[in-house]
Design a protein around this motif. Structure first.
Motif, PDB file in Angstrom:
ATOM      1  N   VAL A 196      24.678 -24.961  24.386  1.00  0.00           N
ATOM      2  CA  VAL A 196      23.325 -24.455  24.624  1.00  0.00           C
ATOM      3  C   VAL A 196      22.707 -25.329  25.708  1.00  0.00           C
ATOM      4  CG1 VAL A 196      21.040 -24.028  23.608  1.00  0.00           C
ATOM      5  CG2 VAL A 196      23.099 -23.749  22.196  1.00  0.00           C
ATOM      6  N   ASP A 197      21.961 -24.692  26.611  1.00  0.00           N
ATOM      7  CA  ASP A 197      21.345 -25.404  27.731  1.00  0.00           C
ATOM      8  C   ASP A 197      19.852 -25.147  27.737  1.00  0.00           C
ATOM      9  OD1 ASP A 197      20.947 -26.635  30.317  1.00  0.00           O
ATOM     10  OD2 ASP A 197      21.031 -24.642  31.223  1.00  0.00           O
ATOM     11  N   VAL A 198      19.084 -26.191  28.090  1.00  0.00           N
ATOM     12  CA  VAL A 198      17.633 -26.040  28.229  1.00  0.00           C
ATOM     13  C   VAL A 198      17.159 -27.022  29.295  1.00  0.00           C
ATOM     14  CG1 VAL A 198      17.024 -27.769  26.447  1.00  0.00           C
ATOM     15  CG2 VAL A 198      15.479 -25.862  26.878  1.00  0.00           C
ATOM     16  N   GLU A 219      17.472 -25.906  16.012  1.00  0.00           N
ATOM     17  CA  GLU A 219      17.391 -24.778  15.081  1.00  0.00           C
ATOM     18  C   GLU A 219      18.307 -23.637  15.549  1.00  0.00           C
ATOM     19  OE1 GLU A 219      13.251 -23.532  14.563  1.00  0.00           O
ATOM     20  OE2 GLU A 219      13.995 -21.551  13.964  1.00  0.00           O
ATOM     21  N   LEU A 220      18.278 -23.387  16.856  1.00  0.00           N
ATOM     22  CA  LEU A 220      19.134 -22.328  17.408  1.00  0.00           C
ATOM     23  C   LEU A 220      20.611 -22.683  17.221  1.00  0.00           C
ATOM     24  CD1 LEU A 220      19.594 -19.729  19.100  1.00  0.00           C
ATOM     25  CD2 LEU A 220      19.477 -21.172  21.153  1.00  0.00           C
ATOM     26  N   ALA A 226      26.148 -20.685  12.406  1.00  0.00           N
ATOM     27  CA  ALA A 226      26.231 -19.782  11.253  1.00  0.00           C
ATOM     28  C   ALA A 226      26.759 -18.412  11.686  1.00  0.00           C
ATOM     29  CB  ALA A 226      24.856 -19.638  10.592  1.00  0.00           C
ATOM     30  N   ASP A 227      26.459 -18.053  12.941  1.00  0.00           N
ATOM     31  CA  ASP A 227      26.958 -16.779  13.487  1.00  0.00           C
ATOM     32  C   ASP A 227      28.431 -16.874  13.905  1.00  0.00           C
ATOM     33  OD1 ASP A 227      24.449 -15.705  13.162  1.00  0.00           O
ATOM     34  OD2 ASP A 227      23.871 -15.864  15.277  1.00  0.00           O
ATOM     35  N   ARG A 262      17.961 -38.242  20.013  1.00  0.00           N
ATOM     36  CA  ARG A 262      18.648 -38.610  18.772  1.00  0.00           C
ATOM     37  C   ARG A 262      17.939 -38.025  17.548  1.00  0.00           C
ATOM     38  NH1 ARG A 262      21.098 -44.552  17.603  1.00  0.00           N
ATOM     39  NH2 ARG A 262      22.390 -43.914  15.858  1.00  0.00           N
ATOM     40  N   GLU A 263      16.599 -38.112  17.580  1.00  0.00           N
ATOM     41  CA  GLU A 263      15.826 -37.642  16.420  1.00  0.00           C
ATOM     42  C   GLU A 263      15.861 -36.122  16.269  1.00  0.00           C
ATOM     43  OE1 GLU A 263      12.756 -41.375  16.914  1.00  0.00           O
ATOM     44  OE2 GLU A 263      11.933 -39.344  17.061  1.00  0.00           O
ATOM     45  N   THR A 264      16.003 -35.412  17.380  1.00  0.00           N
ATOM     46  CA  THR A 264      15.919 -33.944  17.298  1.00  0.00           C
ATOM     47  C   THR A 264      17.286 -33.271  17.167  1.00  0.00           C
ATOM     48  OG1 THR A 264      15.792 -33.946  19.704  1.00  0.00           O
ATOM     49  CG2 THR A 264      13.720 -33.651  18.501  1.00  0.00           C
TER      50      THR A 264
END
Ligand SMILES: *Cc1c(COP(=O)(O)O)cnc(C)c1O
Length: 421
Positions: A196-198, A219-220, A226-227, A262-264
């Protein structure tokens, strides 16, 4: 911290007096410090040393081959946004498996170039692009690693022209639609979904937008796993800001940024990629310029210098501020007065700063625009037929010209007059 300080009454780049560079190369000229580049890259590495990671230098911030070679030799990956930048990264000796290809409008020719030359991952920004890449890769018998850039709809609280993570911006796929796009990606030939990229913007001076965006990415990632997708990599973009004013509150440090990562997302076990540009190279460069004239205006004094908006576009383009300092160290307590520092280009926008506080200046004096290493030389043009500004790299007590100033002949030789004229 950088390596542009006064020694023996004169501003130096590391151990080289800037007047020596001006005498040898002429002005205007960009001057970069290798020690500063090395130090800043090390800070990002250190910030992520708790996990598997790759720091990909954002080539668009400064794409000189010598700068890329220095970064590549330190182990940096490269984040490129065009075929030209990809070619530069390769020419600097960076292997394809350390090059990430970002950008909203990759052409088929650019994608082919990167598949042939080797690529770590494509960051996909739209479904049409994803389908085009799939068709191309399949036709070449290749399977390419992809991440999908999601738009988390987070306000980066930065200049509107460099905010990229709001739903109104052209970047990425709306995060709400990400799961269906990943499902299509997994079904297409030639693509292997890896991450995933942001990237939410540039010159961020607050960590909270990062925290908000990365929480959404976490979350994603859980939902995608799960998918049934094997998400092993997160590309968290660049954008950490730098202090453009010495007297201002400094933005957060790379180590604090690493802590937010690290926290997220730290518990997901993903390899982390980041794409800093400005923070590595911004304060590793200055633009050196000479005063041409001192001109008395109505209620103001203009300092007309030999650098202009074509050499350093940020003030004209974004209203950006660069601290301007004299190369000759002012005596302690020397009086300062306001000058409007302007270039010779025929636009009122060619104003670097109004009311810059400087000591008495005279024609021939040298000044430096600080924090000019990022989005400086790369945005330069030949507007007003001013030859492209040269670049110099300093290391310790020596320096080298890493891009020469073109002669008028070289500049003119690129044009041609049709024979029917
Ligand atoms: C511009 C950009 C960067 C680098 O941003 P900086 O503010 O220079 O750190 C990183 N990634 C992408 C996708 C970009 O467009």
């Amino acid at each position: 911290m950088d390596h542009f300080n006064y020694h023996g009454g004169e501003l130096c780049a590391e151990d080289v007096p800037l007047s020596r560079i001006a005498a040898a190369v002429g002005t205007p000229v960009y001057v970069y410090s290798a020690a500063t580049l090395t130090r800043h890259f090390g800070l990002f590495r250190q910030a992520l040393d708790w996990t598997d990671h790759l720091v990909c230098f954002a080539v668009k911030a400064n794409s000189n081959l010598a700068v890329l070679k220095l970064m590549g030799d330190l182990g940096a990956g490269m984040d490129v946004v065009s075929g030209g930048e990809y070619a530069r990264a390769k020419a600097a000796g960076v292997p394809g498996d350390r090059i990430v290809f970002s950008g909203v409008g990759k052409t088929v020719a650019e994608m082919r170039q990167a598949i042939e030359g080797g690529i770590r991952q494509f960051n996909i920004e739209s479904e049409p692009e994803m389908r085009a890449l799939s068709a191309l890769a399949a036709s070449m018998g290749a399977t390419v690693p992809v991440a999908i850039r999601v738009n988390p709809d987070v306000d980066a609280k930065t200049h509107e022209k460099i905010a990229t993570g709001k739903s109104e911006n052209k970047f990425g796929i709306p995060i709400a639609r990400a799961r269906e796009v990943y499902a299509e990606a997994a079904s297409l030939p030639g693509l292997r979904v890896v991450g995933v990229d942001v990237h939410i913007g540039s010159q961020l001076t607050d960590l909270e937008p990062y925290r908000a965006a990365y929480a959404k990415v976490a979350e994603l990632t859980r939902a995608l796993r799960a998918d049934g997708h094997a998400i092993t990599r997160l590309d968290l973009g660049g954008g950490l800001g730098i202090p453009y004013r010495r007297d201002n509150n400094a933005p957060p440090l790379p180590i604090e940024y690493g802590q937010v990562i690290r926290e997220t997302v730290g518990d997901l076990g993903c390899e982390i990629e980041i794409e800093p540009g400005r923070n590595i190279v911004g304060n590793a460069g200055i633009l050196l310029s000479e005063v041409i004239y001192l001109k008395q205006g109505e209620g103001r004094d203009f300092l007309i210098v030999d650098a202009a908006m074509n050499d350093l576009a940020r003030p004209a383009m974004y209203g950006a501020h660069h601290d301007i300092v004299p190369v000759r160290e002012p005596a302690v307590g020397a009086p300062v007065r306001p000058f409007d520092v302007v270039g010779p280009v025929c636009e009122s926008g060619d104003t670097f700063q109004k009311g810059a506080h400087l000591p008495d200046m005279a024609a021939g004096d040298l000044i430096a625009f600080r924090s000019a290493g990022a989005y400086g030389a790369v945005m330069a043009s030949e507007y007003n037929s001013r030859p492209l500004v040269p670049e110099v790299l300093v290391s310790g007590d020596h320096f080298a010209v890493i891009r020469a100033r073109p002669t008028f002949e070289e500049m003119l030789a690129r044009d041609s007059i049709p024979e029917w004229l």
